[in-house]
Design a protein around this motif. Structure first.
Motif, short mmCIF file in Angstrom:
data_model
loop_
_atom_site.label_atom_id
_atom_site.label_comp_id
_atom_site.label_asym_id
_atom_site.label_seq_id
_atom_site.Cartn_x
_atom_site.Cartn_y
_atom_site.Cartn_z
N MET A 86 0.85 -1.17 -0.01
CA MET A 86 0.52 0.16 -0.34
C MET A 86 1.11 1.34 0.17
SD MET A 86 -2.76 0.83 2.54
CE MET A 86 -3.39 -0.21 3.15
N ASP A 87 1.62 1.16 0.36
CA ASP A 87 2.77 2.28 0.89
C ASP A 87 3.02 2.70 -0.61
OD1 ASP A 87 2.42 3.25 3.27
OD2 ASP A 87 3.93 1.60 4.00
N TRP B 65 0.72 4.36 -2.07
CA TRP B 65 -0.01 5.57 -2.09
C TRP B 65 0.86 6.74 -1.98
CZ3 TRP B 65 -1.52 5.11 3.51
CH2 TRP B 65 -2.90 6.39 4.03
N ASP B 66 2.40 6.55 -2.59
CA ASP B 66 3.48 7.42 -2.29
C ASP B 66 3.95 7.14 -4.00
OD1 ASP B 66 3.98 7.49 0.47
OD2 ASP B 66 5.26 6.52 0.06
N TYR C 294 -2.59 -3.81 -6.08
CA TYR C 294 -3.38 -2.74 -5.57
C TYR C 294 -4.41 -2.58 -5.05
CZ TYR C 294 -4.71 2.10 -7.26
OH TYR C 294 -5.56 3.66 -6.70
N LEU D 195 -6.36 -1.24 -1.75
CA LEU D 195 -7.40 -0.26 -1.65
C LEU D 195 -8.49 -1.07 -1.06
CD1 LEU D 195 -8.35 2.28 -2.91
CD2 LEU D 195 -9.08 1.03 -4.96
N TYR E 219 -7.38 -0.59 3.01
CA TYR E 219 -7.38 1.02 3.42
C TYR E 219 -9.01 0.97 3.28
CZ TYR E 219 -6.75 5.63 3.00
OH TYR E 219 -6.48 7.23 3.34
N ARG F 76 1.21 13.86 2.41
CA ARG F 76 1.07 12.67 2.13
C ARG F 76 -0.58 12.41 1.57
NH1 ARG F 76 1.39 6.02 4.13
NH2 ARG F 76 2.42 5.01 2.40
N CYS G 283 -4.81 11.12 0.78
CA CYS G 283 -5.46 10.39 1.15
C CYS G 283 -5.27 9.14 0.71
CB CYS G 283 -7.05 10.52 1.01
SG CYS G 283 -8.20 9.54 1.66
N PHE G 284 -4.95 7.82 -0.01
CA PHE G 284 -4.93 6.86 -0.68
C PHE G 284 -6.40 6.74 -1.80
CE2 PHE G 284 -4.12 3.00 -1.38
CZ PHE G 284 -2.98 2.24 -2.68
N LEU H 76 -6.21 10.06 -4.22
CA LEU H 76 -5.50 10.32 -4.53
C LEU H 76 -5.99 8.66 -5.66
CD1 LEU H 76 -2.64 10.19 -2.31
CD2 LEU H 76 -3.40 11.96 -4.08
N THR H 77 -6.22 7.78 -5.09
CA THR H 77 -6.93 6.82 -6.00
C THR H 77 -7.64 7.91 -6.71
OG1 THR H 77 -6.18 4.49 -4.70
CG2 THR H 77 -7.73 4.22 -6.34
#
Length: 177
Positions: free
Chosen positions: A1-2, A5-6, A39, A43, A46, A86, A88-89, A92-93
């Protein structure tokens, strides 16, 4: 995930994932089949964590209105400083993958519905206790709150001032009456 995410889905390479997960190529393919599979699992994890955390917070206080405020203050922490930068995942997704991705779109939509359901239930409890005007539409208020929260997460990426964000929370909570 990281790693996702990044870097985002498209910019995350297999070597990045292998390094981030400390897996060999063979172990990766045995466990996840492909980049897409990991992925979607990241997701989903999360999303489940987010729903669980919000649900627990919204049930953590005998005062539903106070619990809603606490949920917002948790989002303030996630929308500030290094964590805010950073992002929110899920946000960003959504920006990277929607509307074209037919597997991600329903996941994001379902998350927003689930969050709205949690907030609507808290609003109904607060209305029953006289904390929120019972004449207000709980679904519309819940959508408004979820929108405000995700807006805070976007602003956090732009180094939003913590006190300005706190002031936005106060304004959002005034909408509850």
């Amino acid at each position: 995930m990281d790693v996702f995410w990044d870097r985002g889905y498209h910019d995350a390479s297999l070597p990045d994932l292998l390094e981030g997960m400390e897996l060999s190529r063979g172990s990766f393919y045995k466990a996840f089949v492909d980049k897409r599979g990991i992925y979607l699992r990241a997701l989903d994890a999360y999303i489940e964590d987010a729903v669980r955390t919000v649900g627990e917070t919204l049930h953590s206080n005998p005062s539903p209105k106070a619990a809603i405020r606490e949920a917002f203050l948790q989002q303030l922490d996630q929308s500030s400083g290094t964590e805010g930068l950073r992002g929110c995942f899920v946000v960003l997704t959504a920006v990277e993958m929607l509307p074209e991705d037919k597997e991600v779109a329903p996941r994001i939509s379902r998350l927003f519905r689930r969050l709205q359901d949690l907030y609507a239930a808290a609003i109904i409890r607060a209305q029953a206790l006289g904390e929120i005007d019972p004449g207000l539409d709980e679904r519309a208020l819940a959508r408004f709150l979820v929108c405000q929260i995700h807006g805070m997460r976007v602003l956090g990426k732009a180094v939003a001032d913590r006190e300005e964000t706190r002031a936005m929370i106060d304004i959002a909570l005034k909408a509850l009456g």
